[in-house]
Design an enzyme around this catalytic site. Structure first.
Site, mmCIF file in Angstrom:
data_model
loop_
_atom_site.group_PDB
_atom_site.id
_atom_site.type_symbol
_atom_site.label_atom_id
_atom_site.label_comp_id
_atom_site.label_asym_id
_atom_site.label_seq_id
_atom_site.Cartn_x
_atom_site.Cartn_y
_atom_site.Cartn_z
ATOM 1 N N GLU A 168 3.321 -14.839 12.422
ATOM 2 C CA GLU A 168 1.926 -15.127 12.041
ATOM 3 C C GLU A 168 1.220 -15.904 13.154
ATOM 4 O O GLU A 168 0.067 -15.619 13.501
ATOM 5 C CB GLU A 168 1.894 -15.925 10.734
ATOM 6 C CG GLU A 168 2.339 -15.099 9.536
ATOM 7 C CD GLU A 168 2.497 -15.896 8.253
ATOM 8 O OE1 GLU A 168 2.521 -15.267 7.196
ATOM 9 O OE2 GLU A 168 2.602 -17.133 8.309
ATOM 10 N N LYS A 191 -5.470 -23.987 -2.777
ATOM 11 C CA LYS A 191 -4.894 -24.229 -1.449
ATOM 12 C C LYS A 191 -5.707 -25.225 -0.611
ATOM 13 O O LYS A 191 -5.233 -25.686 0.424
ATOM 14 C CB LYS A 191 -4.794 -22.899 -0.681
ATOM 15 C CG LYS A 191 -4.076 -21.763 -1.395
ATOM 16 C CD LYS A 191 -2.595 -21.973 -1.443
ATOM 17 C CE LYS A 191 -1.814 -20.836 -2.082
ATOM 18 N NZ LYS A 191 -1.750 -19.609 -1.324
ATOM 19 N N THR A 230 -1.333 -12.887 -1.205
ATOM 20 C CA THR A 230 -2.785 -12.723 -1.047
ATOM 21 C C THR A 230 -3.076 -11.633 -0.027
ATOM 22 O O THR A 230 -3.948 -10.767 -0.240
ATOM 23 C CB THR A 230 -3.441 -14.057 -0.616
ATOM 24 O OG1 THR A 230 -2.900 -15.121 -1.406
ATOM 25 C CG2 THR A 230 -4.939 -14.014 -0.796
HETATM 26 C C1 5RP Z 1 3.764 -16.495 4.736
HETATM 27 C C2 5RP Z 1 2.557 -17.326 4.661
HETATM 28 C C3 5RP Z 1 1.581 -17.039 3.571
HETATM 29 O O1 5RP Z 1 0.351 -16.741 4.120
HETATM 30 C C4 5RP Z 1 1.479 -18.239 2.667
HETATM 31 O O2 5RP Z 1 2.786 -18.587 2.227
HETATM 32 C C5 5RP Z 1 0.579 -17.946 1.462
HETATM 33 O O3 5RP Z 1 1.190 -16.973 0.671
HETATM 34 P P1 5RP Z 1 0.552 -16.472 -0.679
HETATM 35 O O4 5RP Z 1 -0.653 -15.699 -0.329
HETATM 36 O O5 5RP Z 1 1.654 -15.628 -1.285
HETATM 37 O O6 5RP Z 1 0.233 -17.676 -1.515
HETATM 38 O O7 5RP Z 1 2.314 -18.219 5.436
HETATM 39 O O8 5RP Z 1 4.666 -16.963 5.707
#
Ligand code: 5RP
Length: 239
Positions: free
Chosen positions: A119, A137, A47
């Protein structure tokens, strides 16, 4: 939690939007939180990749980014967006990142892409966390998604045993047949069988277990805003 609906550019929305298109929609919508002239905190994942691609359209208006992973750094640089060391940037006004789960208070599970430690660091230096996610989500209680926990490899079995005492099952994430190694040279445990009803208490407890580098519950660094991609447009949740 309060909600509002945003128009989604000029795109005509229907139930046919793919998950990829929903990600592009929220990635684009997050541009409204980018403050011209500033450095932006940038997360990791599919994303966020859409956000980085959209950010390239206004790269002349920002100074650059602090990145949360090698993968995001490479993508930012490839698009001509300067990347700063987080140590050189005392404060960021906004951090944009995805999530694996987000609840009605803005608490999240993160780390599906193994970038949770950086992060959390970039989120902690930011005034506002803007979460971008597709509607799948949003959850009532965190824990259905396997919880990522970054650990020092020599502590893996001990931490696995501590989760077992909570009735949960943790296993080392593999890449091929070997443990996945994070950008920080550590391993990831993925933990199933949890229902995280008190994210703050859970994060505080697990964070102090010896050998745990970072637990993927983001309650202390929760989101203040979530841009949720839905079939009817981008829904804005504020916490
Ligand atoms: C990476 C993360 C991502 O933000 C989380 O896994 C969501 O990923 P995506 O946007 O591919 O669904 O925490 O460590």
């Amino acid at each position: 939690m309060t909600t509002s609906h945003l128009h989604a550019a000029s795109m005509s929305l229907s139930e046919d939007l793919t998950q990829d298109e929903l990600k592009a929609l929220v990635g684009q919508a997050a541009l409204q939180y980018v403050v011209p002239g500033e450095i932006i905190g940038v997360g990791t994942g599919s994303t966020v990749n859409k956000f980085i691609d959209a950010l390239a359209s206004m790269k002349g208006q920002i100074r650059g980014a602090v990145s949360s992973s090698v993968a995001s750094t490479e993508r930012l640089l490839a698009l001509g967006i300067p990347v700063f060391d987080s140590n050189d940037v005392p404060r960021l006004s906004v951090y944009v990142d995805g999530a694996d789960e987000i609840d009605g208070q803005g608490c999240m599970i993160k780390g599906g892409g193994a970038a949770l430690t950086r992060e959390k660091i970039v989120a902690a230096q930011s005034d506002r966390f803007v979460c971008i996610a597709d509607a799948s989500k949003l959850v009532h209680t965190l824990g259905a998604f396997p919880l990522p926990v970054e650990v020092i490899p020599m502590a893996s079995q001990r931490v696995i045993a501590q989760f077992a005492r909570k009735g949960a099952h943790a296993k080392v994430r593999l890449k091929g047949s070997q443990p996945l190694v994070t950008d920080n040279g550590q391993h990831i445990l993925d933990v199933t069988g949890l229902q995280i009803t008190d994210p703050l208490a859970f994060e505080a407890e697990v964070s102090q277990w010896p050998g745990v580098v970072t637990v993927g519950v983001f309650a202390f660094q929760r989101a203040q805003v979530c841009l949720l991609g839905t079939a009817t447009g981008v829904k804005t949740l504020t916490f």
